[in-house]
Design a protein around this motif. Structure first.
Motif, PDB file in Angstrom:
ATOM      1  N   VAL A  62     -23.463  -5.861  71.073  1.00  0.00           N
ATOM      2  CA  VAL A  62     -23.608  -4.077  70.920  1.00  0.00           C
ATOM      3  C   VAL A  62     -24.810  -4.117  72.585  1.00  0.00           C
ATOM      4  N   TYR A  63     -25.285  -4.408  72.625  1.00  0.00           N
ATOM      5  CA  TYR A  63     -25.007  -3.840  74.757  1.00  0.00           C
ATOM      6  C   TYR A  63     -24.453  -4.365  75.552  1.00  0.00           C
ATOM      7  N   VAL A  64     -24.132  -5.280  75.709  1.00  0.00           N
ATOM      8  CA  VAL A  64     -23.671  -5.498  76.917  1.00  0.00           C
ATOM      9  C   VAL A  64     -22.572  -5.228  76.442  1.00  0.00           C
ATOM     10  N   PRO A  65     -21.753  -4.670  77.638  1.00  0.00           N
ATOM     11  CA  PRO A  65     -20.268  -4.132  78.162  1.00  0.00           C
ATOM     12  C   PRO A  65     -19.673  -5.346  79.138  1.00  0.00           C
ATOM     13  N   LEU A  66     -19.235  -6.122  77.960  1.00  0.00           N
ATOM     14  CA  LEU A  66     -17.968  -7.332  78.431  1.00  0.00           C
ATOM     15  C   LEU A  66     -16.597  -7.297  78.378  1.00  0.00           C
ATOM     16  N   GLY A  67     -15.817  -5.695  78.317  1.00  0.00           N
ATOM     17  CA  GLY A  67     -14.542  -5.276  78.470  1.00  0.00           C
ATOM     18  C   GLY A  67     -14.162  -6.008  77.625  1.00  0.00           C
ATOM     19  N   PRO A  68     -13.442  -6.860  78.188  1.00  0.00           N
ATOM     20  CA  PRO A  68     -11.993  -7.381  77.755  1.00  0.00           C
ATOM     21  C   PRO A  68     -12.147  -8.961  77.405  1.00  0.00           C
ATOM     22  N   LEU A  69     -13.570  -9.409  77.738  1.00  0.00           N
ATOM     23  CA  LEU A  69     -14.152 -10.657  77.338  1.00  0.00           C
ATOM     24  C   LEU A  69     -15.085 -10.976  76.310  1.00  0.00           C
ATOM     25  N   GLU A  70     -14.875  -9.614  75.630  1.00  0.00           N
ATOM     26  CA  GLU A  70     -15.731  -9.294  73.938  1.00  0.00           C
ATOM     27  C   GLU A  70     -15.418  -9.887  73.077  1.00  0.00           C
ATOM     28  N   ALA A 108      -4.137  -6.979  67.075  1.00  0.00           N
ATOM     29  CA  ALA A 108      -3.069  -7.343  67.932  1.00  0.00           C
ATOM     30  C   ALA A 108      -2.492  -5.609  68.058  1.00  0.00           C
ATOM     31  N   TRP A 109      -1.659  -5.935  66.897  1.00  0.00           N
ATOM     32  CA  TRP A 109      -0.495  -3.665  66.959  1.00  0.00           C
ATOM     33  C   TRP A 109      -1.748  -3.051  66.718  1.00  0.00           C
ATOM     34  N   HIS A 110      -2.798  -2.695  66.044  1.00  0.00           N
ATOM     35  CA  HIS A 110      -4.099  -1.651  66.353  1.00  0.00           C
ATOM     36  C   HIS A 110      -5.095  -1.970  67.571  1.00  0.00           C
ATOM     37  N   PRO A 111      -5.507  -2.510  68.391  1.00  0.00           N
ATOM     38  CA  PRO A 111      -6.689  -2.481  68.418  1.00  0.00           C
ATOM     39  C   PRO A 111      -7.808  -1.566  68.784  1.00  0.00           C
ATOM     40  N   GLU A 112      -7.307  -0.419  69.006  1.00  0.00           N
ATOM     41  CA  GLU A 112      -8.191   0.701  68.509  1.00  0.00           C
ATOM     42  C   GLU A 112      -8.356   1.176  67.818  1.00  0.00           C
ATOM     43  N   VAL A 113      -7.792   1.211  66.536  1.00  0.00           N
ATOM     44  CA  VAL A 113      -8.219   1.717  65.294  1.00  0.00           C
ATOM     45  C   VAL A 113      -9.159   0.247  64.807  1.00  0.00           C
ATOM     46  N   PHE A 114      -9.140  -0.603  65.280  1.00  0.00           N
ATOM     47  CA  PHE A 114     -10.131  -2.118  64.700  1.00  0.00           C
ATOM     48  C   PHE A 114     -11.742  -1.515  65.254  1.00  0.00           C
ATOM     49  N   VAL A 115     -11.214  -1.442  66.143  1.00  0.00           N
ATOM     50  CA  VAL A 115     -12.451  -0.887  67.163  1.00  0.00           C
ATOM     51  C   VAL A 115     -13.603   0.318  66.754  1.00  0.00           C
ATOM     52  N   LYS A 116     -12.725   1.391  66.563  1.00  0.00           N
ATOM     53  CA  LYS A 116     -12.897   3.113  65.815  1.00  0.00           C
ATOM     54  C   LYS A 116     -13.974   2.026  64.424  1.00  0.00           C
ATOM     55  N   MET A 117     -12.689   1.466  63.705  1.00  0.00           N
ATOM     56  CA  MET A 117     -13.327   1.260  62.816  1.00  0.00           C
ATOM     57  C   MET A 117     -15.053   0.650  62.335  1.00  0.00           C
ATOM     58  N   SER A 118     -14.933  -0.064  62.969  1.00  0.00           N
ATOM     59  CA  SER A 118     -16.306  -1.640  62.814  1.00  0.00           C
ATOM     60  C   SER A 118     -17.388  -0.552  63.082  1.00  0.00           C
ATOM     61  N   GLU A 119     -17.478   0.913  64.453  1.00  0.00           N
ATOM     62  CA  GLU A 119     -17.887   2.076  64.201  1.00  0.00           C
ATOM     63  C   GLU A 119     -18.942   2.084  62.612  1.00  0.00           C
ATOM     64  N   LEU A 120     -18.275   2.056  61.963  1.00  0.00           N
ATOM     65  CA  LEU A 120     -18.347   2.517  60.152  1.00  0.00           C
ATOM     66  C   LEU A 120     -19.753   0.810  59.677  1.00  0.00           C
ATOM     67  N   LEU A 121     -19.285  -0.459  59.891  1.00  0.00           N
ATOM     68  CA  LEU A 121     -20.214  -0.886  59.190  1.00  0.00           C
ATOM     69  C   LEU A 121     -21.250  -1.762  60.452  1.00  0.00           C
ATOM     70  N   ASN A 122     -22.345  -1.121  59.302  1.00  0.00           N
ATOM     71  CA  ASN A 122     -23.713  -1.381  60.118  1.00  0.00           C
ATOM     72  C   ASN A 122     -23.718  -3.251  60.821  1.00  0.00           C
ATOM     73  N   PRO A 123     -23.955  -3.306  62.027  1.00  0.00           N
ATOM     74  CA  PRO A 123     -23.725  -4.633  62.416  1.00  0.00           C
ATOM     75  C   PRO A 123     -25.368  -5.229  61.827  1.00  0.00           C
ATOM     76  N   PHE A 124     -26.423  -4.259  62.064  1.00  0.00           N
ATOM     77  CA  PHE A 124     -27.445  -4.608  61.715  1.00  0.00           C
ATOM     78  C   PHE A 124     -27.887  -6.178  59.985  1.00  0.00           C
ATOM     79  N   TRP A 125     -27.103  -4.909  59.278  1.00  0.00           N
ATOM     80  CA  TRP A 125     -26.971  -4.902  58.338  1.00  0.00           C
ATOM     81  C   TRP A 125     -26.636  -6.945  57.801  1.00  0.00           C
ATOM     82  N   GLY A 126     -25.426  -6.681  58.642  1.00  0.00           N
ATOM     83  CA  GLY A 126     -24.036  -7.733  58.373  1.00  0.00           C
ATOM     84  C   GLY A 126     -24.751  -9.232  59.734  1.00  0.00           C
ATOM     85  N   GLY A 127     -25.568  -8.829  60.565  1.00  0.00           N
ATOM     86  CA  GLY A 127     -26.422  -9.122  61.032  1.00  0.00           C
ATOM     87  C   GLY A 127     -27.876 -10.074  60.188  1.00  0.00           C
ATOM     88  N   PHE A 128     -28.198  -9.302  59.496  1.00  0.00           N
ATOM     89  CA  PHE A 128     -29.381  -9.836  58.153  1.00  0.00           C
ATOM     90  C   PHE A 128     -28.793 -10.620  57.312  1.00  0.00           C
TER      91      PHE A 128
END
Lengths: 158, 231
Positions: free
Chosen positions: A45-53, B65-85
């Motif tokens: 969430v806080y550290v920009p790791l780029g491709p290593l994330e 692997a096919w659509h990495p940008e979609v997965f990155v954008k969609m993970s915005e919709l999931l709250n990491p605080f509650w996932g971490g909790f």
């Protein structure tokens, strides 16, 4: 008397066989798991790791899973046959993932006689098309429906 | 000496004549053999569970692997605080179940019952958080398959392959949640039996095997949390 001696020996065997995981070790492993969860949260969430994330997050998850399997589930002290079964399963999962990726990542490339992989050839052809469209000055750029399309059109405008 | 020979004489009618506790099935030579066989059986079942989930992980990996940008954008919709909790809650329950086995081995009935109760409580907390997360998603039109129709502020997420991401999300967390619900049933049953004093250092196989199952459910979530919520 001989019978009693036999039962005593049997009980000793049981204590040898059933390892009681000491409380401090369990507490330490729990602490380590919580620490690693905090670490994966902070790095993602806080550290920009780029491709290593992605590799870092997966590596931390693997360490956590290893701690649970070998300490909490007691595989370290367990009968060796359980470890054997678990190892075979892990290998099967790795084979499953890697062979599937060999297909999906290089689909069509195995029969391809071109010097370039199919993806690279497609990208080159797309770039040629875009350049031609830009030279003609027409707006009829073939817009791909993928998310990469806006980036391509902005490149041609420059 | 007398206390040790007492159980064997009580079971002389089975014709064994030697050490034969009530939980030992007649087709096993010893409690140890019975315990090891049960544990190997449980491990084999857990390995089929790993293979079940690995199929879904492969779907995740290929689509990512096919659509990495979609997965990155969609993970915005999931709250990491509650996932971490929820991760901490499940790790805590794994710890308590390991302690339950520890205290069963030490014949500490009170702490065995307490730790089984903590495990059950953690499972309930996990499902409550999951319920809140799911209903929040559904209220914004984020469902799986044909039920993926985000509206309002969420309309911007209606991009190609977003539907596939949420199908993968709901199937993986759904089947994982189903395992947690089954775990709740198992720990209720264990709690009732433990209160009746069914388990001791000589016989605690159900606690041990349920513990293995619960640890596996925890491991699946250890992978689901970073893959879906963080990266």
């Amino acid at each position: 008397m001989a019978h009693a001696a036999h039962t005593d020996a049997h009980h000793d065997d049981e204590h040898h066989g059933h390892h009681i995981i000491p409380f401090p070790l369990l507490a330490k492993v729990f602490g380590a798991l919580v620490f690693l969860t905090a670490l994966t949260y902070v790095t993602a969430v806080y550290v920009p790791l780029g491709p290593l994330e992605v590799p870092v997050a997966i590596a931390i998850a693997c360490v956590k899973a290893g701690l649970v399997v070998f300490i909490f589930m007691g595989l370290r002290w367990d009968n060796r046959v359980n470890l054997l079964a678990f190892s075979i399963c892990t290998i099967i999962v790795i084979v499953f993932i890697s062979i599937t990726l060999l297909d999906t990542e290089y689909r069509g490339d195995f029969g391809n006689v071109d010097e370039l992989p199919l993806d690279d050839r497609m990208r080159m052809e797309q770039a040629v098309q875009d350049r031609e469209a830009a030279l003609l000055g027409s707006d009829a750029v073939v817009v791909d429906t993928t998310a990469a399309a806006p980036a391509d059109t902005s490149a041609t405008e420059q | 000496m007398a206390t040790k020979t007492a159980p064997s004489t009580a079971h002389d009618e089975h014709g064994h004549g030697n050490d034969h506790p009530p939980h030992l099935k007649h087709y096993f030579v010893s409690s140890d053999q019975q315990f090891d066989a049960a544990k190997l059986g449980m491990w084999l079942f857990l390995l089929t569970e790993i293979l079940l989930f690995s199929g879904m992980f492969v779907a995740y990996i290929v689509y990512r692997a096919w659509h990495p940008e979609v997965f990155v954008k969609m993970s915005e919709l999931l709250n990491p605080f509650w996932g971490g909790f929820n991760t901490i809650v499940l790790l805590g329950s794994s710890f308590s179940v390991a302690l339950a086995i520890h205290f069963a081995q030490k014949n500490d009935q009170k702490k065995l019952v307490l730790n089984l109760a903590i495990t059950l409580l953690c499972a309930v907390i996990f499902m409550v958080v999951k319920y809140v997360e799911y209903t929040d998603k559904f209220s914004h039109g984020i469902g799986m398959g044909q039920f993926f129709d985000p509206h309002g502020d969420y309309a911007q997420y209606a991009i190609p392959y977003a539907k596939q991401f949420f199908s993968i999300y709901f199937v993986m967390t759904g089947i994982h949640g189903f395992h947690v619900v089954i775990g709740m049933g198992i720990f209720t049953w264990l709690l009732i039996r433990a209160r009746k004093g069914h388990f001791n250092s000589e016989y605690y196989t159900p606690v041990e095997l349920s513990g293995l199952y619960w640890h596996l459910v925890d491991i699946i979530w250890i992978f689901l949390f970073p893959l879906l919520y963080l990266i």
